[in-house]
Design a protein around this motif. Structure first.
Motif, PDB file in Angstrom:
ATOM      1  N   LEU A 205       0.697  -1.259   0.131  1.00 22.44           N
ATOM      2  CA  LEU A 205      -0.080  -0.122   0.061  1.00 22.44           C
ATOM      3  C   LEU A 205       0.654   1.428  -0.209  1.00 22.44           C
ATOM      4  O   LEU A 205       0.672   2.188  -0.807  1.00 22.44           O
ATOM      5  N   ASP A 206       2.009   1.084   0.807  1.00 26.21           N
ATOM      6  CA  ASP A 206       2.868   2.255   0.772  1.00 26.21           C
ATOM      7  C   ASP A 206       3.416   2.483  -0.463  1.00 26.21           C
ATOM      8  O   ASP A 206       3.817   3.645  -1.071  1.00 26.21           O
ATOM      9  N   ARG A 207       4.087   1.531  -1.346  1.00 26.01           N
ATOM     10  CA  ARG A 207       4.610   1.558  -2.319  1.00 26.01           C
ATOM     11  C   ARG A 207       3.701   2.309  -3.548  1.00 26.01           C
ATOM     12  O   ARG A 207       3.976   2.712  -4.436  1.00 26.01           O
ATOM     13  N   LEU A 208       2.401   1.610  -3.497  1.00 26.89           N
ATOM     14  CA  LEU A 208       1.644   1.977  -4.596  1.00 26.89           C
ATOM     15  C   LEU A 208       0.866   3.390  -4.338  1.00 26.89           C
ATOM     16  O   LEU A 208       0.809   4.286  -5.380  1.00 26.89           O
ATOM     17  N   GLU A 209       1.279   3.950  -3.092  1.00 27.78           N
ATOM     18  CA  GLU A 209       0.791   5.367  -2.780  1.00 27.78           C
ATOM     19  C   GLU A 209       2.046   6.176  -3.531  1.00 27.78           C
ATOM     20  O   GLU A 209       1.610   7.245  -3.966  1.00 27.78           O
ATOM     21  N   ARG A 210       3.330   5.709  -3.301  1.00 25.69           N
ATOM     22  CA  ARG A 210       4.393   6.584  -3.848  1.00 25.69           C
ATOM     23  C   ARG A 210       4.528   6.330  -5.404  1.00 25.69           C
ATOM     24  O   ARG A 210       4.814   7.184  -6.103  1.00 25.69           O
ATOM     25  N   ASN A 211       4.071   5.231  -5.871  1.00 23.25           N
ATOM     26  CA  ASN A 211       4.188   5.020  -7.272  1.00 23.25           C
ATOM     27  C   ASN A 211       3.058   3.910  -7.781  1.00 23.25           C
ATOM     28  O   ASN A 211       3.111   2.825  -7.813  1.00 23.25           O
ATOM     29  N   PRO A 212       2.059   4.520  -8.224  1.00 24.74           N
ATOM     30  CA  PRO A 212       0.888   3.963  -8.582  1.00 24.74           C
ATOM     31  C   PRO A 212       1.136   2.841  -9.969  1.00 24.74           C
ATOM     32  O   PRO A 212       0.480   1.841 -10.064  1.00 24.74           O
ATOM     33  N   ASN A 213       2.144   3.330 -10.735  1.00 21.28           N
ATOM     34  CA  ASN A 213       2.333   2.399 -11.844  1.00 21.28           C
ATOM     35  C   ASN A 213       2.810   1.026 -11.583  1.00 21.28           C
ATOM     36  O   ASN A 213       2.916   0.066 -12.548  1.00 21.28           O
ATOM     37  N   LEU A 214       3.290   0.830 -10.352  1.00 20.44           N
ATOM     38  CA  LEU A 214       3.988  -0.344 -10.182  1.00 20.44           C
ATOM     39  C   LEU A 214       3.037  -1.748 -10.223  1.00 20.44           C
ATOM     40  O   LEU A 214       2.991  -2.866 -10.367  1.00 20.44           O
ATOM     41  N   LEU A 215       1.541  -1.303 -10.036  1.00 21.23           N
ATOM     42  CA  LEU A 215       0.588  -2.251 -10.284  1.00 21.23           C
ATOM     43  C   LEU A 215       0.406  -3.201 -11.360  1.00 21.23           C
ATOM     44  O   LEU A 215      -0.075  -4.173 -11.640  1.00 21.23           O
ATOM     45  N   VAL A 216       0.752  -2.183 -12.656  1.00 22.15           N
ATOM     46  CA  VAL A 216       0.892  -3.005 -13.761  1.00 22.15           C
ATOM     47  C   VAL A 216       1.828  -3.942 -14.054  1.00 22.15           C
ATOM     48  O   VAL A 216       1.702  -4.861 -14.948  1.00 22.15           O
TER      49      VAL A 216
END
Length: 732
Positions: free
Chosen positions: A129-140
């Protein structure tokens, strides 16, 4: 291990504060939730407790899988065991793989199930959750998640964060969870910005939040006492409250006089803000100071009255004299001269008013008019302001009748008087009964919905209490001289023998009534000097004397009316006393307390708000049949039709063993009991007593002080109601 030791080991531990516990855990499931107010029953998995904790209270926006920190008080339910009555609830970001999978795949994030949630956590780790808040593109980078799907997931995660932050923000400002839930539902992701910019919008746009609550939020945000925002909101609130007192508008000076102590300010800033509001159009000065919607309603009534009076043809071309003769022959009843004249007035005009007291034949006249118009092939609609009044009208005429709100297809959320109707009603003749109860906003809606060719017949007793809402419409129609009026004054022979009709007319003529003194009478007065003896007498009358003498049901047929809510003989004290004698507690009789009120199976209750979904309306009276805390439901019998409520809807019901005289409008009861004391001085007026008297059909008993009755009869004024409808109808 003993049973006591076993229970103690399972009982959740308390915080150091004996009045508050704090529990953190993962939400396992939701048993019940009301989305309107956030009331929820749920189970929480906490590492600190061996078994799931049952949570009960307002928890807006929570979903299965959420990590929660809740505070509250432990309570022990006799059937369901230990529960945490929640006072505050905060959604925390989940920790650990299990919590993250449950959070992401538990249903809160649409399009993400448990398997996809596992993929996301496995791919991005427990700090996902912290990582996605900083870099949403990681979810791809997670297999199977496209850019479009990733964008939707990220947006929902952001909304979760904003919702949680907004609810904490609102509660930190002094708002309870229920209010916070309503605000988030209204404003969504703009909540924090809107509340910070103008917290007084809460009072104007969120149901259930008044000026005082919005003012608390504003002051906690640092708003100054003399802020124009604050004064502006206070002025709007005071005009709204004036409407609840019956005023359509207020004089400039009176608004200032009311506002200065209410806002705790000097006169100058209040006057300056009021003038600025008038210049901006937020408020409008037209002889008086109006809120724009109230001015539109008042002007709308006058405009549509003129339109209907002068537009379209009459509903029938039958000669008025011939119509009266036909109606008399058709009914087989010898009509009074007043009734014949009323028929001539009605058939000869597009709009007309028929007014008169008890026993003068209003119901007979309405039946004659319905028969007459239908014989001419006209479609006749019958309506009244309340459900009870509509049912009485239907029973009296043998036809269908509805509430005005249902006829117009309006609800509280769509009731905007300055908005044009979607389309005119398909009616040729509309007969409205109990017109004294219709306020100016409802009248504007009715008139604006009628086509030019429609005929409107308004029937009511102008000497009764006026509407609870703004205006005195029926009186304005009569006093303006623009709407033709027929007065029924001849009391029929059968009604002349009624003690109730006699004392009602005496009161209406300003005379102290002559009550019956023999046991075979109908209207009685019992002198009492103190509240205790009055309560004892009322209890005896309700439970024994009236039921035995007249063969009536003490709960269903005997109604206690009173001028006020508070005081030793107000509705609150009377309902508490009467519940204990008419519906005492019993081992198998469920009861609970909600919203500061007691509810018990077998209670006589009144609906106090129109509920279109349940088809019950303000003033409907029924019996609370079942109260099921496990199913979270209550069933109420309204005259043979059972209606199911959720426990969260109980604020729509009040005890009705005793009700106010105002609430009795539009109703009739076999027996009425009315306590009158000088301590009720502010409410003692002729029309109040007259209204109460005319609610009784078989027996009327007045208890109290003779001087209180004399005071009420002598005070003919109905109280000043500010507005200009009478002048507008005249074209002044």
């Amino acid at each position: 291990m003993s049973e006591q030791d076993l229970f103690a080991s399972q009982k959740p531990s308390r915080d150091d504060d004996p009045d508050e516990a704090r529990v953190t855990g993962t939400l396992l499931g939701i048993t019940f939730r009301n989305d309107d107010n956030g009331y929820t029953v749920a189970r929480l998995d906490s590492d600190d407790h061996e078994s799931p904790v049952t949570l009960v209270g307002t928890m807006p926006g929570v979903e299965e899988g959420d990590t929660l920190e809740v505070r509250g008080e432990w309570t022990e339910h006799p059937s369901y065991g230990m529960q945490l009555a929640v006072s505050s609830c905060e959604v925390r970001m989940p920790m650990g793989r299990k919590g993250l999978v449950k959070f992401l795949g538990g249903g809160r994030i649409k399009g993400v199930g448990p398997k996809t949630a596992e993929k996301i956590v496995d791919a991005l780790g427990e700090d996902v959750l912290d990582r996605l808040e900083r870099n949403p593109n990681l979810l791809v980078s997670v297999p199977g998640i496209s850019r479009a799907r990733a964008a939707a997931i990220i947006d929902q995660l952001e909304e979760v964060r904003e919702s949680s932050a907004a609810l904490v923000f609102l509660q930190d400002l002094g708002l309870g969870p229920a209010h916070a839930a309503r605000i988030w539902k209204q404003f969504g992701r703009e909540t924090v910005e809107l509340v910070r910019s103008n917290p007084y919008r809460l009072a104007e746009e969120v149901f259930g939040i008044g000026f005082r609550t919005a003012d608390l939020v504003a002051r906690n945000l640092g708003t100054e006492a003399d802020s124009p925002f604050r004064i502006e909101a206070g002025l709007s609130y005071l005009l709204w409250r004036a409407g609840m007192e019956g005023h359509v508008a207020l004089p400039f000076e009176e608004i200032v006089t009311r506002a200065t102590p209410f806002l705790e300010l000097d006169t100058l800033p209040v006057e300056e803000t009021l003038r600025a509001n008038l210049e901006s159009g937020r408020l409008v000065e037209d002889g008086l100071v109006y809120a724009p919607d109230m001015l539109a309603a008042e002007k709308g009534v006058a405009t549509h009255v003129d339109r209907l009076l002068h537009g379209g043809a009459l509903a029938t071309d039958v000669d008025p004299d011939a119509a009266a003769a036909w109606a008399e022959e058709r009914s087989g009843i010898e009509l009074s001269d007043d009734q014949r004249h009323a028929i001539r007035v009605v058939v000869g005009n597009k709009l007309s008013v028929v007014t008169g007291g008890p026993g003068v034949g209003k119901t007979t006249l309405v039946r004659c008019l319905v028969d007459l118009f239908r014989a001419q092939g006209r479609h006749v609609s019958l309506a009244a302001p309340t459900g009870r009044a509509a049912r009485r009208l239907a029973e009296a005429t043998g036809g269908d009748a509805s509430t005005l709100h249902r006829l117009l297809g309006i609800t509280p959320m769509t009731f905007r008087m300055n908005a044009p109707p979607r389309e005119p009603l398909d009616v040729e003749v509309l007969i409205v009964d109990e017109m004294s109860m219709v306020d100016v906003t409802l009248m504007a809606a009715v008139l604006s919905s009628l086509p030019d060719e429609a005929t409107l017949v308004m029937v009511g007793d102008v000497d009764q209490l006026p509407s609870v809402g703004p205006g005195d419409v029926l009186r304005s129609f009569i006093e303006s001289g623009t709407v033709p009026v027929a007065r029924l004054a001849t009391v029929f022979r059968q009604a002349q023998d009624s003690g109730i009709v006699r004392v009602a007319h005496q009161v209406n003529e300003g005379e102290v009534p002559e009550f019956d003194e023999t046991a075979d009478g109908q209207a009685f007065f019992v002198e009492r000097e103190d509240a205790r003896s009055t309560l004892d007498a009322i209890e005896a009358l309700v439970t024994q004397r009236i039921p035995k003498r007249f063969g009536l049901n003490p709960v269903l047929d005997v109604q206690v009316l009173t001028p006020m809510h508070r005081g030793p003989v107000g509705t609150q004290a009377l309902n508490d006393a009467l519940r204990e004698v008419l519906n005492p507690p019993a081992p198998r009789k469920a009861q609970l307390e909600r919203f500061g009120r007691m509810y018990r199976e077998g209670d006589k209750v009144m609906q106090v708000r129109n509920n279109y979904d349940l088809d019950v309306f303000n003033g409907d009276i029924g019996l609370l049949k079942t109260l099921d805390e496990q199913a979270l439901t209550v069933r109420v019998d309204f005259g043979g039709r059972e209606v199911e409520y959720g426990l969260d809807q109980l604020d729509q019901l009040e005890a009705a063993f005793a009700i106010t005289c105002h609430k009795s409008q539009g109703s009739e009861f076999p027996a009425v009991i009315l306590p009158l004391f000088s301590s009720q001085f502010m409410m003692l007026r002729r029309n109040l007593v007259y209204t109460a008297f005319t609610r009784a059909k078989q027996v009327l008993v007045v208890l109290g002080e003779t001087r209180a009755l004399q005071t009420a009869v002598s005070r003919a004024d109905t109280g000043t109601r500010h507005g200009r409808l009478t002048e507008r109808l005249r074209g002044d």
